[in-house]
Motif scaffolding. Structure first.
Motif, short mmCIF file in Angstrom:
data_model
loop_
_atom_site.label_atom_id
_atom_site.label_comp_id
_atom_site.label_asym_id
_atom_site.label_seq_id
_atom_site.Cartn_x
_atom_site.Cartn_y
_atom_site.Cartn_z
N LEU A 66 52.50 97.51 86.93
CA LEU A 66 53.72 97.01 86.29
C LEU A 66 53.42 95.93 85.25
O LEU A 66 54.28 95.11 84.92
CB LEU A 66 54.67 96.45 87.36
CG LEU A 66 55.12 97.44 88.44
CD1 LEU A 66 55.92 96.73 89.52
CD2 LEU A 66 55.95 98.55 87.83
N TRP A 67 52.17 95.93 84.74
CA TRP A 67 51.78 94.88 83.80
C TRP A 67 52.62 94.91 82.52
O TRP A 67 52.77 93.89 81.85
CB TRP A 67 50.30 95.05 83.45
CG TRP A 67 49.98 96.35 82.77
CD1 TRP A 67 49.64 97.51 83.36
CD2 TRP A 67 50.00 96.60 81.36
NE1 TRP A 67 49.44 98.51 82.43
CE2 TRP A 67 49.66 97.96 81.18
CE3 TRP A 67 50.26 95.83 80.24
CZ2 TRP A 67 49.59 98.55 79.93
CZ3 TRP A 67 50.19 96.41 78.99
CH2 TRP A 67 49.85 97.75 78.84
N SER A 68 53.14 96.08 82.17
CA SER A 68 53.90 96.20 80.92
C SER A 68 55.39 95.90 81.12
O SER A 68 56.18 96.10 80.22
CB SER A 68 53.75 97.61 80.35
OG SER A 68 54.36 98.57 81.22
N SER A 123 57.72 98.58 78.91
CA SER A 123 57.41 99.26 77.65
C SER A 123 56.73 100.60 77.90
O SER A 123 56.69 101.46 77.03
CB SER A 123 56.49 98.38 76.80
OG SER A 123 55.29 98.08 77.51
N ASP A 124 56.21 100.79 79.11
CA ASP A 124 55.57 102.05 79.48
C ASP A 124 56.62 102.99 80.06
O ASP A 124 57.08 102.78 81.18
CB ASP A 124 54.46 101.79 80.50
CG ASP A 124 53.70 103.07 80.86
OD1 ASP A 124 54.07 104.15 80.34
OD2 ASP A 124 52.76 102.99 81.67
N SER A 176 57.84 105.08 85.85
CA SER A 176 58.62 105.61 86.97
C SER A 176 57.92 106.80 87.64
O SER A 176 58.20 107.11 88.79
CB SER A 176 60.02 106.04 86.51
OG SER A 176 59.94 107.07 85.55
N LYS A 177 57.01 107.46 86.91
CA LYS A 177 56.28 108.58 87.49
C LYS A 177 55.03 108.09 88.24
O LYS A 177 54.52 108.78 89.11
CB LYS A 177 55.88 109.57 86.40
CG LYS A 177 57.08 110.20 85.70
CD LYS A 177 56.63 111.16 84.61
CE LYS A 177 57.82 111.78 83.91
NZ LYS A 177 57.40 112.72 82.82
N GLN A 178 54.55 106.90 87.88
CA GLN A 178 53.35 106.37 88.50
C GLN A 178 53.64 105.65 89.81
O GLN A 178 52.79 105.59 90.69
CB GLN A 178 52.65 105.40 87.53
CG GLN A 178 52.21 106.05 86.22
CD GLN A 178 51.74 105.02 85.20
OE1 GLN A 178 51.73 103.84 85.47
NE2 GLN A 178 51.37 105.50 84.02
N VAL A 179 54.84 105.09 89.94
CA VAL A 179 55.21 104.32 91.12
C VAL A 179 56.32 105.05 91.87
O VAL A 179 57.46 105.11 91.38
CB VAL A 179 55.68 102.90 90.74
CG1 VAL A 179 55.97 102.08 91.99
CG2 VAL A 179 54.62 102.22 89.89
N PRO A 180 56.05 105.62 93.04
CA PRO A 180 57.05 106.44 93.74
C PRO A 180 58.33 105.68 94.08
O PRO A 180 59.40 106.26 94.07
CB PRO A 180 56.31 106.87 95.02
CG PRO A 180 54.86 106.78 94.67
CD PRO A 180 54.74 105.64 93.72
N GLU A 181 58.23 104.38 94.42
CA GLU A 181 59.42 103.64 94.84
C GLU A 181 60.34 103.24 93.68
O GLU A 181 61.43 102.73 93.90
CB GLU A 181 59.00 102.37 95.59
CG GLU A 181 58.56 102.60 97.02
CD GLU A 181 57.12 103.04 97.12
OE1 GLU A 181 56.47 103.14 96.06
OE2 GLU A 181 56.63 103.28 98.23
#
Length: 361
Positions: free
Chosen positions: A159-161, A120-121, A125-130
């Motif tokens: 990745l809670w969301s 939902s966030d 994809s910008k917070q987690v490089p992989e």
């Protein structure tokens, strides 16, 4: 492998004319020859399981029994690899349910386990490089992403969301350019390397032979003479090139301040209006990510240990630059010079198009 690529150029120079009865064809500019055949050609033009169809000379199509139909983007006959894409341009939609290659001669290239997530966030994809952001499966209020299984625990708090859609083993793939498969049988690598034409040995059975090229009409002693006569000078030349390249890289490192580890660039696109021929401008090239190798010299792709531009193996503490779309690595100094003159990737020849929605390591 680098020496093999150089020697292939020498071997091709002794190519002889191939015999009659061969079935070369083209579809959408793509060469189609053994082991592949078009559906309009005789059965003996190709090996079982390598049938292609050509739709209005616009698309070459490969139909897999349990996976459906795909567009053929490229065939590498020498290294026996094929790149295919979903006709609708959404290969991840085909991968999320798993790729069933049963009953085909193909197997995944560089297979890796991925977890597909619905988040939902939208900024995940910008917070987690992989993370690989999959735009064709995402909506206005949610994002569908994929992340390697072995990296999931590291980012679980971010990745809670996200909700898990599936965990599948997929080939080397790219949301834009599709996925890579390879085959081992029939093995025509030696014939292709020698500039010959691979074909059936007779009108029956599955035994193959090589027609023409370096492997035909030349004695074993003559072949060895050509290999050693050409190989020794080429080895010396290769050593000199590697030495000079390292000298240039040392000079580059001395004059550039860098951070250790992997840097994630501020992504943007400033492609030359003239396309591939004129290359990219300085700011665009500098936006491509830099990797500084540690002592293990390990990269994310297995087997990526040689720069395809200068043909030298990577060394510890060297700077590598990555083309974001195809994820191919090269020495930074080598790739910078290349991209000034040609915007296409030196290895896969695809023209990069950096998307702000896709950030990956």
């Amino acid at each position: 492998m680098a020496l093999l690529q150089i020697l292939s150029l020498v071997l091709l120079s002794v190519q002889q004319s191939t015999s009659a009865g061969i079935c070369p064809e083209y579809c959408a500019g793509q060469s189609v020859h053994f082991p592949f055949r078009l559906s309009t050609q005789p059965d003996r033009c190709g090996y079982p399981g390598f049938n292609l169809s050509c739709k209005n000379q616009i698309k070459a199509m490969l139909s897999l029994p349990f996976a459906g139909e795909f567009v053929v983007r490229d065939i590498d006959y020498l290294y026996q690899r094929i790149w295919i894409n979903d006709p609708g341009g959404c290969t991840p939609a085909r991968l999320v349910h798993g790729l069933n290659l049963s009953g085909t001669p193909f197997e995944p290239q560089y297979p890796e386990s991925y977890v597909f997530l619905n988040c939902s966030d939208a900024a995940i994809s910008k917070q987690v490089p992989e993370v690989r952001y999959i735009s064709c499966l995402s909506g206005e209020t949610f994002s569908v992403v994929a992340i390697p299984v072995d990296r999931l625990d590291m980012y679980r708090t971010l990745l809670w969301s996200c909700g898990k859609i599936a965990e599948v083993l997929v080939p080397d793939w790219d949301p834009i350019y599709g996925m890579g498969l390879r085959w081992t049988e029939p093995n025509c690598m030696g014939c292709e390397l020698g500039g010959g034409t691979c074909m059936f040995k007779s009108d029956t059975g599955l035994d193959i032979r090589c027609s023409g090229g370096f492997n035909s009409g030349i004695s074993t002693s003559a072949k060895l003479g050509i290999i050693f006569g050409a190989g020794i000078p080429l080895l010396c030349t290769l050593g000199l090139v590697c030495h000079l390249r390292r000298k240039a890289n040392d000079f580059y490192n001395h004059h550039q301040h860098h951070n250790s580890g992997i840097s994630v660039p501020v992504v943007g696109s400033s492609r030359s209006a003239a396309g591939n021929a004129k290359g990219l401008d300085g700011p665009t090239i500098e936006a491509y990510p830099i990797t500084v190798l540690d002592e293990s010299r390990r990269l994310s792709r297995p087997g990526d240990n040689t720069c395809s531009i200068c043909l030298c193996e990577y060394q510890a503490n060297e700077k590598l630059r990555t083309i974001p779309d195809c994820k191919h690595y090269f020495h930074a100094v080598c790739l910078d010079e290349w991209l000034k003159r040609n915007s296409a990737c030196p290895l896969c020849r695809n023209t990069p198009h950096i998307s702000a929605a896709i950030v990956s390591s």
